[in-house]
Motif scaffolding. Sequence first.
Motif, PDB file in Angstrom:
ATOM      1  N   GLY A  28      20.999 -14.079 -20.063  1.00 39.71           N
ATOM      2  CA  GLY A  28      19.964 -15.068 -19.804  1.00 39.71           C
ATOM      3  C   GLY A  28      20.274 -15.912 -18.590  1.00 39.71           C
ATOM      4  N   ILE A  29      19.882 -17.168 -18.639  1.00 45.38           N
ATOM      5  CA  ILE A  29      20.091 -18.073 -17.518  1.00 45.38           C
ATOM      6  C   ILE A  29      21.419 -18.797 -17.672  1.00 45.38           C
ATOM      7  CG2 ILE A  29      17.614 -18.387 -17.175  1.00 45.38           C
ATOM      8  CD1 ILE A  29      17.864 -21.129 -18.510  1.00 45.38           C
ATOM      9  N   ALA A  45      18.806 -17.797 -12.404  1.00 50.33           N
ATOM     10  CA  ALA A  45      17.863 -16.968 -13.163  1.00 50.33           C
ATOM     11  C   ALA A  45      17.678 -15.647 -12.439  1.00 50.33           C
ATOM     12  CB  ALA A  45      16.528 -17.691 -13.328  1.00 50.33           C
ATOM     13  N   CYS A  52      20.657 -12.438 -10.027  1.00 48.05           N
ATOM     14  CA  CYS A  52      20.624 -13.859 -10.370  1.00 48.05           C
ATOM     15  C   CYS A  52      20.891 -14.711  -9.138  1.00 48.05           C
ATOM     16  CB  CYS A  52      21.654 -14.181 -11.445  1.00 48.05           C
ATOM     17  SG  CYS A  52      21.190 -13.609 -13.092  1.00 48.05           S
ATOM     18  N   ASP A 161      16.514 -17.683 -22.221  1.00 44.32           N
ATOM     19  CA  ASP A 161      15.746 -17.882 -20.994  1.00 44.32           C
ATOM     20  C   ASP A 161      15.063 -19.249 -20.930  1.00 44.32           C
ATOM     21  OD1 ASP A 161      13.878 -17.555 -23.000  1.00 44.32           O
ATOM     22  OD2 ASP A 161      13.002 -15.719 -22.170  1.00 44.32           O
ATOM     23  N   ARG A 281      10.125 -14.120  -9.854  1.00 46.46           N
ATOM     24  CA  ARG A 281      10.489 -15.131 -10.855  1.00 46.46           C
ATOM     25  C   ARG A 281       9.283 -15.992 -11.227  1.00 46.46           C
ATOM     26  NH1 ARG A 281      15.012 -15.449  -7.282  1.00 46.46           N
ATOM     27  NH2 ARG A 281      16.931 -14.675  -8.257  1.00 46.46           N
ATOM     28  N   HIS A 353      11.031 -22.483 -19.070  1.00 39.53           N
ATOM     29  CA  HIS A 353      11.158 -21.087 -19.512  1.00 39.53           C
ATOM     30  C   HIS A 353      11.075 -20.187 -18.279  1.00 39.53           C
ATOM     31  CE1 HIS A 353      10.558 -17.402 -21.825  1.00 39.53           C
ATOM     32  NE2 HIS A 353       9.543 -17.136 -21.042  1.00 39.53           N
ATOM     33  N   ALA A 355      11.117 -16.290 -16.534  1.00 34.33           N
ATOM     34  CA  ALA A 355      10.764 -14.895 -16.773  1.00 34.33           C
ATOM     35  C   ALA A 355      10.557 -14.226 -15.414  1.00 34.33           C
ATOM     36  CB  ALA A 355       9.494 -14.800 -17.628  1.00 34.33           C
TER      37      ALA A 355
END
Length: 358
Positions: A28-29, A45, A52, A161, A281, A353, A355
């Motif tokens: 995840g982040i 992210a 990332c 996330d 993103r 959030h 994604a």
Amino acid sequence: MMIDITQHAVRLRDGRDASVFRIAAPGGIALWVAELGATLLRIEAPDRNGHCANVILGDVDIGRYPAALGLPEDPRFGASCGRVANRTAGAAFVLDGTRFALDENESPNHLHGGRDGFSRRLWRGRSVPDGVEMTLSSADGDQGYPGDLSVLARFALVAADTLAVTYRATSDRPTHVNIVSHPYFNLSGDPAATIDRHQLAIAADSFLPIDAMALPDAAAQPVAGTPFDFRAPREVGSVIDADHPQIHAADGFNHCFVLSTDGPRQQPCFAARIHCPASGRVMTLSTDQPALQFYSGNALCADGEATGSQLAFARRTGLCLEAQAFPNAANRPDFPTTRLDPGQEYRSELRLHFAVEA
């Protein structure tokens, strides 16, 4: 969900130690947050290819920030701003018949809590299972505000996330509180790229027009038919220099958007969405606050030598979405109140959030 939390100390210029925490979820982040200013230093992210990169303007070395160097010019990159964020007209307000004079740090007004506001304080942090909690005590008279205020900031990964930033505060006297997280977003992952190509949506039917000092000077106006209509996603660069008196007033965007709601926001609700087509993103912002300040980084300057800063970014390379109360609410009885009385608890929650889109 397993959360990985690490901590290390940084020696500041004045000899104090400030801890920096890294909070990460596998797959995840990852984020870095510092005790100085309860500051979000970095959020990593993935893009559409799984690469990332940092999506806010900042640096993991808190010692490079203006607050650590004692510099007066401070964009407050990622900091927690308070006791009352945004602008208070005339650097004063009247509460229960008593006038309180605040620090006049943007003459003749008060901005983001004053010269020694929360963004420049050394908070005290500790790890918790899903992130970090930080506490701060603000004494009666601090920057002119009444009441001893106890503040808690929590930075937690509620999903791999999703970052939740929560502020809570209590006071022993009536006072005003409006605490804001102040990151500058750039979802390209390239801090030299402008935010012009970012697609932005804001769930607001109206906004607050401002005067030459960036203070609301009229009732909320409809966004329909104006450059402020982000009810459907639109490219920031397509309207940031529009021929509109309010765009001229701010040299871009620096306005409070009144979030659409069917009633009081008791829990975080959708407020905004940013999409960077270049990276894929997407960031969705939810909040329980009534408004969102959109600032398009118009005054950022890449020439750090001009201010002595070791942390400098060019004009419009980051945009702020500040979930908060209405600006100058302490002097505007027509705005939702920012008053906090003994026995009450101030609470603000922001959720980010992340994604990707193909």
